[in-house]
Design a protein around this motif. Structure first.
Motif, PDB file in Angstrom:
ATOM      1  N   UNK A 187       6.769  -6.920   4.172  1.00 54.77           N
ATOM      2  CA  UNK A 187       6.564  -5.873   3.174  1.00 54.77           C
ATOM      3  C   UNK A 187       5.191  -5.236   3.413  1.00 54.77           C
ATOM      4  N   UNK A 188       5.181  -3.906   3.508  1.00 56.57           N
ATOM      5  CA  UNK A 188       3.927  -3.187   3.735  1.00 56.57           C
ATOM      6  C   UNK A 188       3.219  -2.931   2.410  1.00 56.57           C
ATOM      7  N   UNK A 189       1.933  -2.654   2.458  1.00 57.09           N
ATOM      8  CA  UNK A 189       1.208  -2.339   1.220  1.00 57.09           C
ATOM      9  C   UNK A 189       1.766  -1.108   0.499  1.00 57.09           C
ATOM     10  N   UNK A 190       2.226  -0.121   1.264  1.00 58.65           N
ATOM     11  CA  UNK A 190       2.798   1.073   0.634  1.00 58.65           C
ATOM     12  C   UNK A 190       4.079   0.735  -0.122  1.00 58.65           C
ATOM     13  N   UNK A 191       4.904  -0.167   0.439  1.00 56.47           N
ATOM     14  CA  UNK A 191       6.124  -0.577  -0.252  1.00 56.47           C
ATOM     15  C   UNK A 191       5.794  -1.310  -1.552  1.00 56.47           C
ATOM     16  N   UNK A 192       4.771  -2.151  -1.512  1.00 55.11           N
ATOM     17  CA  UNK A 192       4.350  -2.850  -2.728  1.00 55.11           C
ATOM     18  C   UNK A 192       3.870  -1.857  -3.773  1.00 55.11           C
ATOM     19  N   UNK A 193       3.113  -0.861  -3.332  1.00 55.64           N
ATOM     20  CA  UNK A 193       2.607   0.176  -4.233  1.00 55.64           C
ATOM     21  C   UNK A 193       3.757   0.967  -4.861  1.00 55.64           C
ATOM     22  N   UNK A 194       4.750   1.313  -4.039  1.00 56.00           N
ATOM     23  CA  UNK A 194       5.915   2.046  -4.556  1.00 56.00           C
ATOM     24  C   UNK A 194       6.681   1.221  -5.578  1.00 56.00           C
ATOM     25  N   UNK A 195       6.823  -0.062  -5.331  1.00 51.33           N
ATOM     26  CA  UNK A 195       7.532  -0.929  -6.279  1.00 51.33           C
ATOM     27  C   UNK A 195       6.770  -1.033  -7.599  1.00 51.33           C
ATOM     28  N   UNK A 196       5.457  -1.157  -7.522  1.00 46.56           N
ATOM     29  CA  UNK A 196       4.652  -1.234  -8.745  1.00 46.56           C
ATOM     30  C   UNK A 196       4.769   0.049  -9.548  1.00 46.56           C
ATOM     31  N   UNK A 197       4.784   1.195  -8.860  1.00 43.31           N
ATOM     32  CA  UNK A 197       4.925   2.482  -9.546  1.00 43.31           C
ATOM     33  C   UNK A 197       6.326   2.607 -10.161  1.00 43.31           C
ATOM     34  N   UNK A 248       0.940   7.565 -12.276  1.00 41.34           N
ATOM     35  CA  UNK A 248       1.075   8.420 -11.093  1.00 41.34           C
ATOM     36  C   UNK A 248      -0.290   8.668 -10.459  1.00 41.34           C
ATOM     37  N   UNK A 249      -1.316   8.863 -11.276  1.00 42.99           N
ATOM     38  CA  UNK A 249      -2.655   9.083 -10.737  1.00 42.99           C
ATOM     39  C   UNK A 249      -3.146   7.860  -9.959  1.00 42.99           C
ATOM     40  N   UNK A 296      -1.250   5.659  -8.555  1.00 47.60           N
ATOM     41  CA  UNK A 296      -0.426   5.591  -7.352  1.00 47.60           C
ATOM     42  C   UNK A 296      -0.976   6.508  -6.271  1.00 47.60           C
ATOM     43  N   UNK A 297      -1.270   7.748  -6.622  1.00 50.47           N
ATOM     44  CA  UNK A 297      -1.767   8.708  -5.637  1.00 50.47           C
ATOM     45  C   UNK A 297      -3.137   8.287  -5.082  1.00 50.47           C
ATOM     46  N   UNK A 298      -4.039   7.836  -5.961  1.00 50.80           N
ATOM     47  CA  UNK A 298      -5.363   7.401  -5.511  1.00 50.80           C
ATOM     48  C   UNK A 298      -5.275   6.225  -4.549  1.00 50.80           C
ATOM     49  N   UNK A 299      -4.464   5.255  -4.901  1.00 51.76           N
ATOM     50  CA  UNK A 299      -4.321   4.072  -4.059  1.00 51.76           C
ATOM     51  C   UNK A 299      -3.633   4.428  -2.749  1.00 51.76           C
ATOM     52  N   UNK A 300      -2.686   5.355  -2.784  1.00 51.26           N
ATOM     53  CA  UNK A 300      -2.003   5.794  -1.575  1.00 51.26           C
ATOM     54  C   UNK A 300      -2.977   6.469  -0.623  1.00 51.26           C
ATOM     55  N   UNK A 301      -3.897   7.273  -1.183  1.00 56.63           N
ATOM     56  CA  UNK A 301      -4.928   7.920  -0.345  1.00 56.63           C
ATOM     57  C   UNK A 301      -5.859   6.879   0.268  1.00 56.63           C
ATOM     58  N   UNK A 302      -6.175   5.844  -0.510  1.00 58.44           N
ATOM     59  CA  UNK A 302      -7.043   4.793   0.017  1.00 58.44           C
ATOM     60  C   UNK A 302      -6.375   4.027   1.151  1.00 58.44           C
TER      61      UNK A 302
END
Length: 78
Positions: A50-60, A67-68, A70-76
């Motif tokens: 599982x990639x970090x982006x997939x974990x982030x998407x699941x949390x969202x 959403x903010x 999510x977007x900030x963490x995605x940019x990081x």
């Protein structure tokens, strides 16, 4: 009296039947443990992929983050 006890034990009376049941239990227990080990091993593989982006998407998707966030963490991440 003693003759009956000796005949019962040596001909596989109560002790023989109980031992036979235990002998059947051992292979069944061994098979269950093997399946448990391989099932646990497969679950660990899926968690590692599982990639970090997939974990982030699941949390969202679960609503744990906004959403903010999510977007900030995605940019990081990228």
């Amino acid at each position: 009296m003693w003759d009956w006890c000796a005949d019962n034990i040596f001909r596989g009376g109560m002790y023989g039947r109980m031992g036979g049941g235990l002998m059947m239990l051992f292979p069944i227990l061994l098979i269950v443990l093997i399946f448990y080990f391989f099932d646990k091993k497969d679950k660990n593989k899926t968690i590692e992929n599982v990639t970090p982006l997939e974990i982030l998407k699941r949390r969202y998707a679960r609503g744990e983050i906004s959403k903010d966030e999510f977007e900030d963490t995605k940019k990081d991440l990228y």
